[in-house]
Write a protein that holds these residues in place. Structure first.
Motif, PDB file in Angstrom:
ATOM      1  N   ALA A   1       0.845  -1.203   0.000  1.00  0.00           N
ATOM      2  CA  ALA A   1       0.000   0.000   0.000  1.00  0.00           C
ATOM      3  C   ALA A   1       0.879   1.250   0.000  1.00  0.00           C
ATOM      4  O   ALA A   1       0.657   2.192  -0.782  1.00  0.00           O
ATOM      5  CB  ALA A   1      -0.923  -0.016   1.214  1.00  0.00           C
ATOM      6  N   GLU A   2       1.884   1.226   0.839  1.00  0.00           N
ATOM      7  CA  GLU A   2       2.788   2.384   0.931  1.00  0.00           C
ATOM      8  C   GLU A   2       3.505   2.622  -0.406  1.00  0.00           C
ATOM      9  O   GLU A   2       3.618   3.750  -0.877  1.00  0.00           O
ATOM     10  CB  GLU A   2       3.803   2.099   2.036  1.00  0.00           C
ATOM     11  CG  GLU A   2       4.686   3.265   2.404  1.00  0.00           C
ATOM     12  CD  GLU A   2       5.626   2.884   3.534  1.00  0.00           C
ATOM     13  OE1 GLU A   2       5.582   3.564   4.561  1.00  0.00           O
ATOM     14  OE2 GLU A   2       6.396   1.914   3.383  1.00  0.00           O
ATOM     15  N   ARG A   3       3.948   1.543  -1.020  1.00  0.00           N
ATOM     16  CA  ARG A   3       4.678   1.651  -2.297  1.00  0.00           C
ATOM     17  C   ARG A   3       3.749   2.200  -3.402  1.00  0.00           C
ATOM     18  O   ARG A   3       4.145   3.030  -4.207  1.00  0.00           O
ATOM     19  CB  ARG A   3       5.201   0.262  -2.681  1.00  0.00           C
ATOM     20  CG  ARG A   3       6.078   0.239  -3.884  1.00  0.00           C
ATOM     21  CD  ARG A   3       7.487   0.738  -3.579  1.00  0.00           C
ATOM     22  NE  ARG A   3       8.186   1.016  -4.821  1.00  0.00           N
ATOM     23  CZ  ARG A   3       8.602   2.218  -5.217  1.00  0.00           C
ATOM     24  NH1 ARG A   3       8.418   3.273  -4.447  1.00  0.00           N
ATOM     25  NH2 ARG A   3       9.211   2.376  -6.363  1.00  0.00           N
ATOM     26  N   LEU A   4       2.514   1.726  -3.412  1.00  0.00           N
ATOM     27  CA  LEU A   4       1.577   2.192  -4.448  1.00  0.00           C
ATOM     28  C   LEU A   4       1.287   3.687  -4.283  1.00  0.00           C
ATOM     29  O   LEU A   4       1.187   4.415  -5.278  1.00  0.00           O
ATOM     30  CB  LEU A   4       0.288   1.375  -4.422  1.00  0.00           C
ATOM     31  CG  LEU A   4       0.411  -0.024  -5.031  1.00  0.00           C
ATOM     32  CD1 LEU A   4      -0.840  -0.855  -4.753  1.00  0.00           C
ATOM     33  CD2 LEU A   4       0.672   0.048  -6.537  1.00  0.00           C
ATOM     34  N   LEU A   5       1.169   4.130  -3.041  1.00  0.00           N
ATOM     35  CA  LEU A   5       0.935   5.565  -2.841  1.00  0.00           C
ATOM     36  C   LEU A   5       2.129   6.370  -3.363  1.00  0.00           C
ATOM     37  O   LEU A   5       1.961   7.451  -3.934  1.00  0.00           O
ATOM     38  CB  LEU A   5       0.699   5.888  -1.361  1.00  0.00           C
ATOM     39  CG  LEU A   5      -0.611   5.380  -0.760  1.00  0.00           C
ATOM     40  CD1 LEU A   5      -0.752   5.861   0.683  1.00  0.00           C
ATOM     41  CD2 LEU A   5      -1.823   5.824  -1.571  1.00  0.00           C
ATOM     42  N   ALA A   6       3.329   5.826  -3.180  1.00  0.00           N
ATOM     43  CA  ALA A   6       4.531   6.529  -3.667  1.00  0.00           C
ATOM     44  C   ALA A   6       4.565   6.574  -5.197  1.00  0.00           C
ATOM     45  O   ALA A   6       5.093   7.520  -5.788  1.00  0.00           O
ATOM     46  CB  ALA A   6       5.785   5.855  -3.123  1.00  0.00           C
ATOM     47  N   LEU A   7       4.000   5.562  -5.836  1.00  0.00           N
ATOM     48  CA  LEU A   7       4.036   5.501  -7.310  1.00  0.00           C
ATOM     49  C   LEU A   7       2.855   6.210  -7.968  1.00  0.00           C
ATOM     50  O   LEU A   7       2.877   6.472  -9.171  1.00  0.00           O
ATOM     51  CB  LEU A   7       4.006   4.033  -7.767  1.00  0.00           C
ATOM     52  CG  LEU A   7       5.230   3.186  -7.458  1.00  0.00           C
ATOM     53  CD1 LEU A   7       4.969   1.737  -7.852  1.00  0.00           C
ATOM     54  CD2 LEU A   7       6.464   3.721  -8.184  1.00  0.00           C
ATOM     55  N   ALA A   8       1.822   6.509  -7.190  1.00  0.00           N
ATOM     56  CA  ALA A   8       0.568   7.022  -7.772  1.00  0.00           C
ATOM     57  C   ALA A   8       0.822   8.262  -8.640  1.00  0.00           C
ATOM     58  O   ALA A   8       1.681   9.079  -8.322  1.00  0.00           O
ATOM     59  CB  ALA A   8      -0.416   7.353  -6.655  1.00  0.00           C
ATOM     60  N   PRO A   9       0.060   8.391  -9.717  1.00  0.00           N
ATOM     61  CA  PRO A   9       0.290   9.514 -10.648  1.00  0.00           C
ATOM     62  C   PRO A   9      -0.135  10.859 -10.079  1.00  0.00           C
ATOM     63  O   PRO A   9       0.296  11.897 -10.578  1.00  0.00           O
ATOM     64  CB  PRO A   9      -0.567   9.140 -11.861  1.00  0.00           C
ATOM     65  CG  PRO A   9      -1.626   8.230 -11.332  1.00  0.00           C
ATOM     66  CD  PRO A   9      -1.008   7.487 -10.191  1.00  0.00           C
ATOM     67  N   VAL A  10      -1.004  10.843  -9.087  1.00  0.00           N
ATOM     68  CA  VAL A  10      -1.423  12.064  -8.379  1.00  0.00           C
ATOM     69  C   VAL A  10      -1.463  11.692  -6.902  1.00  0.00           C
ATOM     70  O   VAL A  10      -1.533  10.510  -6.572  1.00  0.00           O
ATOM     71  CB  VAL A  10      -2.825  12.551  -8.840  1.00  0.00           C
ATOM     72  CG1 VAL A  10      -2.809  13.006 -10.279  1.00  0.00           C
ATOM     73  CG2 VAL A  10      -3.882  11.470  -8.634  1.00  0.00           C
TER      74      VAL A  10
ATOM     75  N   GLU B   1       4.878   5.074 -19.235  1.00  0.00           N
ATOM     76  CA  GLU B   1       4.927   5.722 -17.921  1.00  0.00           C
ATOM     77  C   GLU B   1       4.388   4.710 -16.920  1.00  0.00           C
ATOM     78  O   GLU B   1       3.752   3.728 -17.307  1.00  0.00           O
ATOM     79  CB  GLU B   1       4.036   6.982 -17.884  1.00  0.00           C
ATOM     80  CG  GLU B   1       4.427   8.087 -18.833  1.00  0.00           C
ATOM     81  CD  GLU B   1       5.638   8.887 -18.360  1.00  0.00           C
ATOM     82  OE1 GLU B   1       6.065   8.708 -17.198  1.00  0.00           O
ATOM     83  OE2 GLU B   1       6.155   9.681 -19.166  1.00  0.00           O
ATOM     84  N   MET B   2       4.621   4.982 -15.630  1.00  0.00           N
ATOM     85  CA  MET B   2       4.131   4.018 -14.637  1.00  0.00           C
ATOM     86  C   MET B   2       2.618   3.839 -14.771  1.00  0.00           C
ATOM     87  O   MET B   2       2.094   2.738 -14.669  1.00  0.00           O
ATOM     88  CB  MET B   2       4.521   4.489 -13.226  1.00  0.00           C
ATOM     89  CG  MET B   2       4.309   3.468 -12.155  1.00  0.00           C
ATOM     90  SD  MET B   2       4.982   1.822 -12.507  1.00  0.00           S
ATOM     91  CE  MET B   2       6.683   1.982 -12.021  1.00  0.00           C
ATOM     92  N   PHE B   3       1.914   4.951 -15.038  1.00  0.00           N
ATOM     93  CA  PHE B   3       0.458   4.866 -15.237  1.00  0.00           C
ATOM     94  C   PHE B   3       0.061   5.587 -16.527  1.00  0.00           C
ATOM     95  O   PHE B   3       0.664   6.603 -16.891  1.00  0.00           O
ATOM     96  CB  PHE B   3      -0.281   5.476 -14.041  1.00  0.00           C
ATOM     97  CG  PHE B   3      -0.171   4.631 -12.811  1.00  0.00           C
ATOM     98  CD1 PHE B   3      -0.971   3.511 -12.640  1.00  0.00           C
ATOM     99  CD2 PHE B   3       0.774   4.922 -11.841  1.00  0.00           C
ATOM    100  CE1 PHE B   3      -0.842   2.697 -11.523  1.00  0.00           C
ATOM    101  CE2 PHE B   3       0.906   4.108 -10.715  1.00  0.00           C
ATOM    102  CZ  PHE B   3       0.095   3.003 -10.560  1.00  0.00           C
ATOM    103  N   GLY B   4      -0.980   5.081 -17.161  1.00  0.00           N
ATOM    104  CA  GLY B   4      -1.522   5.732 -18.350  1.00  0.00           C
ATOM    105  C   GLY B   4      -1.990   7.143 -18.022  1.00  0.00           C
ATOM    106  O   GLY B   4      -1.994   8.025 -18.881  1.00  0.00           O
ATOM    107  N   SER B   5      -2.398   7.359 -16.771  1.00  0.00           N
ATOM    108  CA  SER B   5      -2.845   8.693 -16.365  1.00  0.00           C
ATOM    109  C   SER B   5      -1.754   9.721 -16.608  1.00  0.00           C
ATOM    110  O   SER B   5      -2.032  10.854 -17.027  1.00  0.00           O
ATOM    111  CB  SER B   5      -3.227   8.692 -14.876  1.00  0.00           C
ATOM    112  OG  SER B   5      -4.402   7.935 -14.684  1.00  0.00           O
ATOM    113  N   THR B   6      -0.507   9.350 -16.349  1.00  0.00           N
ATOM    114  CA  THR B   6       0.610  10.278 -16.573  1.00  0.00           C
ATOM    115  C   THR B   6       0.792  10.521 -18.067  1.00  0.00           C
ATOM    116  O   THR B   6       0.972  11.658 -18.513  1.00  0.00           O
ATOM    117  CB  THR B   6       1.894   9.703 -15.942  1.00  0.00           C
ATOM    118  OG1 THR B   6       1.617   9.438 -14.573  1.00  0.00           O
ATOM    119  CG2 THR B   6       3.064  10.666 -16.067  1.00  0.00           C
TER     120      THR B   6
END
Ligand code: PLP
Length: 453
Positions: free
Chosen positions: A97-106, A268-273
């Motif tokens: 969970a912590e890692r995903l928050l760090a990677l989140a696009p926003v 990118e890590m996410f398509g959102s970016t």
């Protein structure tokens, strides 16, 4: 016909298949895949295939990554199961969970775990309804999704989807789901309409829909950054910018369904970016664990989390969660997957390979029978037409896409036909030489199909 193997016989006799014509299963022999290595999988007869779709757009690290295997073994030996109800947790779930928050696009505030993309999207729908009740707007409940969308098969997720087969005779969609047009410029633009004008029109239509329904009744908009199962639809420039301006104006939440795009697929890590999407909720699955074990996640913004937390305080609990939410083995494999993406420079690698991938598709797109080609990162498609230049589609009865996929299979390549759109979404670990081989096989499949016309 060869004699059926015991496994194939069992499959025909006992297995109710996903997304399969149940009436013809058994006439069409099951293809049993028994092993995988790198970008290849192998069937019971020992035939090898390049998995040009990473399975179902998911096995990004291929089919034999030793670190993921080891992470699974270690986790099974240490703690094969525990749950996350009633304040319980496990180290892998907490760290993931912590890692995903760090990677989140926003910026995101919390991560909820489920087991599939469908469950993640169903959870998102429930969280949206819960949120608007929590903030005292109980009438704001309708959810907008797009034509050609795919968000899964559970009751709410299938209702969000825009594909007929997911609704027909399942008594779906449920109510409170609204539909708007997809960003498919090639198919849906008016004659001569530029990509940007088309994006403006889609945003205007969205605004009109919200106004017609009443903004106080519209809760959220679901979007895949690149639509996958609907035909690899890459949004035209300015589309998301214009859509988001409308959503903000009417206080409509945006859910980014990153189930396919998440974790490097678009470069990118996410398509959102990649597409400038700023979601309030983000769902992801598939490549989160490179598909080695089932796991999905829902990330929610601070605003949503705060309201949900206050509401659950009033009720006494947040009454949602799965037996396997935050499963320690799945979480450990996902955590290792995210480390491998970083250690192996998967994003850089994808960006470096993307031009070769687009070129490979573009070369095939020179054929008369290709009307349109789309690619971003390592996801792409060819849209087949009887006459590409004249935009004359094939007679659907010909099943052109299906035929090409069958020829590809015979050439040792797995692709996916969605109608007459043929998609490729290879493992991100593919090498340049393997990519060239993949396109050579696709070329031979297209040659064979063209000869039949
Ligand atoms: C964009 C998208 N969302 C959701 C899903 C559903 O995921 P699952 O099959 O894991 O339920 C899929 C599956 O292909 C998908 O492509």
């Amino acid at each position: 016909m060869n004699a059926r193997t015991p496994n194939a016989a069992a499959d025909v006799a006992a297995h109710l298949h996903s997304y399969t014509n149940l009436a013809t299963h058994g006439q069409v022999e099951p293809l049993l895949i028994t092993r995988g290595d790198g970008i290849h999988v192998e069937d019971e007869a020992g035939r090898r295939y390049i998995e040009g779709m990473s399975g179902l757009w998911c096995a990004s690290l291929g089919f034999s990554h030793p670190r993921l295997v080891q992470a699974g073994i270690d986790a099974l030996k240490t703690l094969p199961y525990y749950h996350t109800f009633n304040h319980r947790s496990n180290p892998a779930a907490a760290q993931l969970a912590e890692r995903l928050l760090a990677l989140a696009p926003v910026p995101m505030a919390r991560v909820f775990f489920a087991n599939s993309g469908s469950e993640a999207n169903d959870s998102a729908v429930k969280m949206i309804w819960y949120y608007f009740n929590a903030i005292g707007k109980p009438a704001k409940k309708k959810i907008i999704a797009r034509d050609r969308a795919y968000h899964g098969v559970t009751v709410a997720s299938a209702s969000l989807g825009g594909l007929a087969a997911n609704h027909s005779d399942f008594d779906l969609p449920i109510d409170r789901i609204l539909r708007t047009g997809s960003p498919h410029h090639y198919r849906d633009a008016l004659p001569g309409e530029s990509a940007e004008d088309f994006a403006t029109r889609r945003a205007d239509e969205l605004e009109q829909l919200i106004l017609n329904e009443g903004p106080d009744t519209v809760a959220a908009f679901f979007a895949e950054p690149v639509m996958g199962a609907g035909g690899v639809i890459v949004p035209p420039p300015t589309y998301f910018e214009k859509i988001q301006a409308v959503l903000r104006k009417y206080d409509v939440l945006l859910v980014a369904d990153e189930v396919i795009c998440g974790f490097g697929r678009t470069g990118e890590m996410f398509g959102s970016t990649t597409f400038g999407v700023r979601p309030d909720i983000l769902t992801c699955a598939k490549s989160l664990s490179s598909a080695y074990v089932p796991i999905s996640a829902v990330m929610v913004s601070q605003q949503i989390h705060e309201a949900m937390a206050a509401n659950s305080g009033r009720i006494g609990t947040f009454g949602h969660g799965y037996t396997y939410s935050g499963h320690p083995v799945a979480a450990a494999v996902a955590l290792e997957t995210l480390k491998v993406y970083e250690d192996e420079g998967i994003l850089t690698r994808t960006r470096e390979l993307a031009p070769r991938f687009a070129q490979g598709l573009a070369t095939q797109a020179e054929r008369r029978i290709v009307g349109n080609m789309r690619a971003v990162g390592l996801i792409g498609a060819l849209e087949l037409m009887l006459d590409g230049a004249a935009r004359t589609p094939f007679d659907p009865a010909l099943k052109a896409g299906y035929q090409v996929a069958q020829y590809a299979l015979e050439e040792g390549l797995i692709v996916r036909a969605m109608g007459d759109t043929v998609a490729l979404c290879p493992p991100l670990i593919i090498t340049p030489a393997e990519m060239d081989e993949m396109f050579a096989r696709l070329g031979r499949a297209l040659d064979r199909f063209e000869k039949t016309l």
